[in-house]
Design a protein around this motif. Structure first.
Motif, PDB file in Angstrom:
ATOM      1  N   LYS A 126       0.861  -1.185   0.000  1.00 35.01           N
ATOM      2  CA  LYS A 126       0.000   0.000   0.000  1.00 35.01           C
ATOM      3  C   LYS A 126       0.889   1.223   0.000  1.00 35.01           C
ATOM      4  O   LYS A 126       1.913   1.243   0.680  1.00 35.01           O
ATOM      5  CB  LYS A 126      -0.842   0.035   1.272  1.00 35.01           C
ATOM      6  CG  LYS A 126      -1.979  -0.940   1.273  1.00 35.01           C
ATOM      7  CD  LYS A 126      -2.740  -0.774   2.570  1.00 35.01           C
ATOM      8  CE  LYS A 126      -3.666  -1.938   2.812  1.00 35.01           C
ATOM      9  NZ  LYS A 126      -4.229  -1.907   4.148  1.00 35.01           N
ATOM     10  N   MET A 127       0.493   2.228  -0.752  1.00 34.78           N
ATOM     11  CA  MET A 127       1.316   3.438  -0.748  1.00 34.78           C
ATOM     12  C   MET A 127       0.492   4.684  -0.989  1.00 34.78           C
ATOM     13  O   MET A 127      -0.635   4.628  -1.467  1.00 34.78           O
ATOM     14  CB  MET A 127       2.434   3.313  -1.771  1.00 34.78           C
ATOM     15  CG  MET A 127       1.987   2.986  -3.153  1.00 34.78           C
ATOM     16  SD  MET A 127       3.331   2.276  -4.101  1.00 34.78           S
ATOM     17  CE  MET A 127       3.415   0.632  -3.439  1.00 34.78           C
ATOM     18  N   LEU A 128       1.126   5.793  -0.655  1.00 29.08           N
ATOM     19  CA  LEU A 128       0.449   7.080  -0.797  1.00 29.08           C
ATOM     20  C   LEU A 128       0.598   7.596  -2.217  1.00 29.08           C
ATOM     21  O   LEU A 128       1.649   7.446  -2.837  1.00 29.08           O
ATOM     22  CB  LEU A 128       1.092   8.096   0.150  1.00 29.08           C
ATOM     23  CG  LEU A 128       0.667   8.052   1.610  1.00 29.08           C
ATOM     24  CD1 LEU A 128       1.567   8.956   2.424  1.00 29.08           C
ATOM     25  CD2 LEU A 128      -0.770   8.483   1.759  1.00 29.08           C
ATOM     26  N   THR A 129      -0.449   8.237  -2.694  1.00 35.13           N
ATOM     27  CA  THR A 129      -0.355   8.901  -3.990  1.00 35.13           C
ATOM     28  C   THR A 129      -0.164  10.398  -3.772  1.00 35.13           C
ATOM     29  O   THR A 129      -0.170  10.866  -2.643  1.00 35.13           O
ATOM     30  CB  THR A 129      -1.637   8.679  -4.802  1.00 35.13           C
ATOM     31  OG1 THR A 129      -2.721   9.202  -4.049  1.00 35.13           O
ATOM     32  CG2 THR A 129      -1.856   7.207  -5.073  1.00 35.13           C
ATOM     33  N   GLU A 130      -0.024  11.095  -4.876  1.00 41.37           N
ATOM     34  CA  GLU A 130       0.240  12.527  -4.779  1.00 41.37           C
ATOM     35  C   GLU A 130      -0.894  13.254  -4.067  1.00 41.37           C
ATOM     36  O   GLU A 130      -0.669  14.161  -3.278  1.00 41.37           O
ATOM     37  CB  GLU A 130       0.435  13.106  -6.185  1.00 41.37           C
ATOM     38  CG  GLU A 130       0.932  14.528  -6.140  1.00 41.37           C
ATOM     39  CD  GLU A 130       1.016  15.163  -7.508  1.00 41.37           C
ATOM     40  OE1 GLU A 130       0.619  14.536  -8.502  1.00 41.37           O
ATOM     41  OE2 GLU A 130       1.471  16.312  -7.578  1.00 41.37           O
ATOM     42  N   ASP A 131      -2.121  12.862  -4.364  1.00 41.68           N
ATOM     43  CA  ASP A 131      -3.266  13.521  -3.742  1.00 41.68           C
ATOM     44  C   ASP A 131      -3.610  12.906  -2.381  1.00 41.68           C
ATOM     45  O   ASP A 131      -4.726  12.985  -1.907  1.00 41.68           O
ATOM     46  CB  ASP A 131      -4.482  13.515  -4.679  1.00 41.68           C
ATOM     47  CG  ASP A 131      -4.653  12.187  -5.394  1.00 41.68           C
ATOM     48  OD1 ASP A 131      -3.826  11.287  -5.173  1.00 41.68           O
ATOM     49  OD2 ASP A 131      -5.608  12.051  -6.160  1.00 41.68           O
ATOM     50  N   GLU A 132      -2.605  12.264  -1.778  1.00 41.96           N
ATOM     51  CA  GLU A 132      -2.709  11.715  -0.428  1.00 41.96           C
ATOM     52  C   GLU A 132      -3.836  10.708  -0.270  1.00 41.96           C
ATOM     53  O   GLU A 132      -4.523  10.672   0.740  1.00 41.96           O
ATOM     54  CB  GLU A 132      -2.789  12.838   0.614  1.00 41.96           C
ATOM     55  CG  GLU A 132      -1.436  13.506   0.789  1.00 41.96           C
ATOM     56  CD  GLU A 132      -1.477  14.728   1.686  1.00 41.96           C
ATOM     57  OE1 GLU A 132      -2.049  14.624   2.767  1.00 41.96           O
ATOM     58  OE2 GLU A 132      -0.925  15.770   1.294  1.00 41.96           O
ATOM     59  N   ASN A 133      -4.033   9.928  -1.292  1.00 40.06           N
ATOM     60  CA  ASN A 133      -4.885   8.755  -1.174  1.00 40.06           C
ATOM     61  C   ASN A 133      -3.967   7.544  -1.025  1.00 40.06           C
ATOM     62  O   ASN A 133      -2.769   7.632  -1.248  1.00 40.06           O
ATOM     63  CB  ASN A 133      -5.750   8.595  -2.416  1.00 40.06           C
ATOM     64  CG  ASN A 133      -6.838   9.631  -2.481  1.00 40.06           C
ATOM     65  OD1 ASN A 133      -7.561   9.858  -1.521  1.00 40.06           O
ATOM     66  ND2 ASN A 133      -6.944  10.298  -3.612  1.00 40.06           N
ATOM     67  N   ILE A 134      -4.589   6.430  -0.677  1.00 39.09           N
ATOM     68  CA  ILE A 134      -3.794   5.211  -0.501  1.00 39.09           C
ATOM     69  C   ILE A 134      -4.220   4.197  -1.556  1.00 39.09           C
ATOM     70  O   ILE A 134      -5.412   3.963  -1.733  1.00 39.09           O
ATOM     71  CB  ILE A 134      -3.990   4.642   0.916  1.00 39.09           C
ATOM     72  CG1 ILE A 134      -3.439   5.646   1.935  1.00 39.09           C
ATOM     73  CG2 ILE A 134      -3.285   3.310   1.059  1.00 39.09           C
ATOM     74  CD1 ILE A 134      -3.824   5.368   3.355  1.00 39.09           C
ATOM     75  N   ARG A 171       7.317   3.396  -5.310  1.00 41.46           N
ATOM     76  CA  ARG A 171       6.697   4.362  -4.410  1.00 41.46           C
ATOM     77  C   ARG A 171       6.945   5.787  -4.872  1.00 41.46           C
ATOM     78  O   ARG A 171       6.097   6.653  -4.730  1.00 41.46           O
ATOM     79  CB  ARG A 171       7.230   4.174  -2.996  1.00 41.46           C
ATOM     80  CG  ARG A 171       6.601   3.007  -2.308  1.00 41.46           C
ATOM     81  CD  ARG A 171       7.377   2.644  -1.081  1.00 41.46           C
ATOM     82  NE  ARG A 171       6.868   1.435  -0.484  1.00 41.46           N
ATOM     83  CZ  ARG A 171       5.858   1.403   0.366  1.00 41.46           C
ATOM     84  NH1 ARG A 171       5.263   2.513   0.711  1.00 41.46           N
ATOM     85  NH2 ARG A 171       5.451   0.270   0.873  1.00 41.46           N
ATOM     86  N   GLY A 175       3.889   7.956  -5.769  1.00 47.69           N
ATOM     87  CA  GLY A 175       3.787   9.176  -4.970  1.00 47.69           C
ATOM     88  C   GLY A 175       3.751  10.433  -5.813  1.00 47.69           C
ATOM     89  O   GLY A 175       3.323  11.481  -5.353  1.00 47.69           O
ATOM     90  N   SER A 176       4.196  10.338  -7.047  1.00 49.52           N
ATOM     91  CA  SER A 176       4.165  11.510  -7.932  1.00 49.52           C
ATOM     92  C   SER A 176       2.971  11.482  -8.871  1.00 49.52           C
ATOM     93  O   SER A 176       2.885  12.288  -9.787  1.00 49.52           O
ATOM     94  CB  SER A 176       5.437  11.569  -8.777  1.00 49.52           C
ATOM     95  OG  SER A 176       6.553  11.276  -8.000  1.00 49.52           O
ATOM     96  N   MET A 179      -4.157   9.400  -7.683  1.00 51.15           N
ATOM     97  CA  MET A 179      -4.742   8.069  -7.526  1.00 51.15           C
ATOM     98  C   MET A 179      -5.483   7.609  -8.779  1.00 51.15           C
ATOM     99  O   MET A 179      -5.306   6.485  -9.237  1.00 51.15           O
ATOM    100  CB  MET A 179      -5.712   8.071  -6.350  1.00 51.15           C
ATOM    101  CG  MET A 179      -6.398   6.749  -6.162  1.00 51.15           C
ATOM    102  SD  MET A 179      -7.663   6.837  -4.906  1.00 51.15           S
ATOM    103  CE  MET A 179      -8.848   7.846  -5.705  1.00 51.15           C
TER     104      MET A 179
END
Lengths: 384, 291
Positions: A126-134, A171, A175-176, A179
């Motif tokens: 699981k990881m964070l995306t740019e718009d802070e979703n997972i 990641r 992360g960049s 989602m």
């Protein structure tokens, strides 16, 4: 310093020939070794035997065993799929390709690796995306050992480095990205960007690995919000369904309305044809009658009149009133007459109503009554 | 056993013993330092076989390959005071062998520990200068390159180590924050789903209304056309009647009246009360020619 530098005179301590032309003939090697052994231990034995007591034969057997082990250890078969790195006295000497290869025992050390097999590693996290979703992403990295020298010599545990590089690269790229991009159309792009990034890390570390393909095997919302995502999919379906239903409705009523319109037009046309035809017919009939009328107006007129009145009177109950002026009061049970005729037809089974003969009787009575009155009237008129 | 063969055996054994003390091999994957009574005399031994003096010389060998220092995830605060769980690793290599030997006494684990505290400190500073968003999306490369450059000189002079790369694997939110993220994601999806459904209804209503409109128009147009046709028929028939009947209006009126009488008194319930003075009965009372 080094007493057997590579590229030197290739003096082999075992007396065998170090050959690029394959392993030396075994018999020859053994024979030579035996000769040397004999020389070493001081006695020149006759062929096949030993006259130097018990030590000779045992030494020879041990020596032969050691020799066989050494030869066995020295011959390497490198498969078509493999390459090997040879270190001579710790120093890089050469890289072997496929074929039968010969190394110096004790001096050379060989590390063999499969360099054509595409190996694969999968990661799921699981990881964070740019718009802070997972998001939960699974990738598989396929790679080959492209530079066996670097692979063997440069990095401790290159495979581990690959895992770290892959996770970091994935990641970083996720992360960049937003989602939506990761979950939908961005997957191809993302995979190729991750591949470039992993490769740049691997090159920086000098792992000798080449990434041949990165597959983004799955990208989905985490289980915690999966149902909400599913609901969005369902909502999209609902949208289509609602539209389809409306279109079904539209497709139902419009042709029907067109049909109705067609019917109205046809009826109007029918009406038009009808009234025109009727008019033409009646006009023609009148015209023809008029021609005859013009020839004999009085007679025709009289005949038509009488014909018509006859027809009318023949079909209608009638009351002839022979009165002079309106000064005579006259009572006729007209409603009765009319009513009886109606009830007769309505309630024939009733029995209490007047039947046809009764009616005739009544009518006759009325007519008689009228006649009497009329005659008396006439009489009085005449008397006056 | 002859004395000669014994001698040869002894010579061989002795030379082996000496060789094992005198000769040493530095592998391609290693770096080594040669010490003379503890003092570094050769700080960069090349791969290959070398000779040393027994007792006087000592050799220390280290792994020269790229090594990995993999941290356990640590919690860092960003500029906007949000905690992030960061999982990072460091790729490093022994560069200055004699420095490495003196600073760590050649212990890789000790070196890792030294390195770890410096990298950890550096990362903490880097994170403190950036917001969560910057850390997650835009500035990972920047952050790590910056730190690598800053630390590299320090660790080389301090412990003889070269940093190849400092890289952040995972940047995660703490578990309780994750819950909030899930809640937000969920609400966003709900909004989206609602939008799709409403848009579906909107489209459907539009399509239905349009269909109803078209039906009404079709019906109205049909009515208009139909009335026009009927009117046309009426007009034509009126003209035809008029043409015919204007030839003798008086006679027409007569004929038409007769027809009307006939049709008017056709029902059984009609009762006619007639005056005998009517023209029809002119012969009823007096069968003579009336004058």
């Amino acid at each position: 310093m080094a007493w057997n530098e590579p590229g030197g005179n290739n003096q082999d301590p075992w007396g065998g020939r170090r050959g690029n032309d394959g392993p030396p003939d075994l018999d020859e090697v053994i024979k030579k070794a035996m000769d040397k052994m004999g020389g070493l231990f001081g006695s020149k034995p006759p062929a096949g035997g030993s006259s130097s007591g018990g030590f000779g034969p045992i030494a020879v057997i041990v020596f032969i065993a050691l020799l066989i082990a050494a030869v066995y250890d020295s011959i390497h078969i490198i498969d078509q799929r493999e390459q090997a790195v040879v270190l001579r006295l710790g120093k890089y000497h050469e890289t072997w390709g496929p074929g039968l290869q010969w190394k110096f025992p004790l001096v050379d050390s060989v590390t063999k690796e499969n360099v054509t097999k595409v190996q694969s590693k999968s990661f799921n996290n699981k990881m964070l995306t740019e718009d802070e979703n997972i998001v939960e992403v699974t990738i598989s990295v396929q790679y080959v050992i492209s530079d066996i020298k670097s692979y063997v010599l440069n990095v401790r545990n290159p495979q581990n480095s690959l895992s770290q590089a892959a996770e970091s690269a994935l990641r970083h790229e996720v992360g960049s990205s937003e989602m939506h991009f990761v979950l939908t159309e961005g997957r191809e792009t993302l995979a190729s960007e991750v591949q470039v990034r992993i490769q740049s890390y691997l090159d920086a570390y000098g792992t000798g690995l080449t990434v041949s393909k990165v597959n983004l095997e799955g990208a989905q919302a985490p289980a915690e919000v999966q149902d909400a995502f599913l609901d969005v999919t369902k909502a999209k379906e609902d949208e289509v369904r609602l539209r389809n239903e409306a279109e079904t409705y539209a497709n139902g009523i419009i042709p029907e309305a067109r049909g109705q319109a067609q019917r109205q037009m046809e009826e109007a046309n029918a009406y038009k044809e009808q009234v025109v035809a009727k008019a033409v017919g009646e006009a023609d009939r009148f015209n023809q009658l008029l021609v005859e009328y013009k020839r004999a107006p009085e007679v025709t007129r009289e005949r038509l009149y009488i014909d018509t009145i006859q027809k009318v009177l023949a079909e209608t109950p009638k009351v002839l009133v022979d009165v002079e002026g309106g000064n005579n009061m006259m009572y006729l049970p007209l409603d009765k007459i009319v009513g009886n005729r109606v009830t007769e037809s309505v309630a024939q089974t009733g029995g209490q109503s007047l039947n046809a003969s009764d009616l005739d009787k009544v009518t006759r009575q009325v007519i008689d009554e009228l006649r009497q009155r009329q005659s008396s009237n006439r009489r009085t008129r005449e008397l006056r | 056993m002859s004395s000669r063969s014994l001698f040869v055996s002894i010579v061989i054994l002795l030379s082996l013993a000496i060789a094992s003390n005198v000769l040493y091999i530095v592998k391609e994957t290693e770096r080594g330092v040669l010490l003379r009574f503890g003092e570094v005399v050769d700080a960069d031994l090349k791969p290959g076989i070398h000779v040393k003096m027994p007792v006087m010389h000592q050799v220390r060998k280290f792994d020269a390959r790229v090594l990995t220092l993999d941290y356990t995830p640590q919690s860092y605060l960003t500029q906007d005071k949000k905690p992030l769980i960061v999982d990072s690793f460091v790729k490093w290599r022994i560069k200055d062998v004699s420095k490495f030997y003196t600073a760590t006494s050649g212990d890789e684990i000790a070196a890792s520990r030294l390195l770890a505290s410096r990298v950890d400190d550096g990362l903490r500073k880097q994170f403190a200068q950036r917001t969560v968003h910057e850390v997650i999306s835009g500035q990972r490369d920047e952050l790590m390159d910056d730190l690598t450059v800053k630390l590299n000189q320090v660790v080389l002079t301090d412990i003889g180590v070269e940093l190849l790369d400092i890289r952040v694997k995972g940047i995660e939110l703490p578990e309780r924050v994750n819950e909030d993220v899930y809640k937000r994601m969920r609400s966003e999806r709900e909004r989206e789903a609602r939008e799709y459904r409403s848009r579906g209804r909107e489209l459907a209503e539009g399509i239905r209304a349009d269909a109803d409109r078209r039906r009404t128009i079709i019906e109205a147009n049909a009515y208009r056309e139909a009335e026009k046709i009927r009117g046309d028929g009426d007009a034509q028939s009126a003209r035809i009647y008029a043409e015919a009947f204007s030839k003798d209006p008086e006679f027409y009126s007569f004929v038409r009246s007769l027809k009307a009488y006939q049709e008017t008194f056709s029902a059984d319930s009609d009762v006619m009360i007639l005056d005998s003075d009517s023209d029809f009965f002119k012969y009823l009372g007096a069968p003579k020619t009336k004058q």
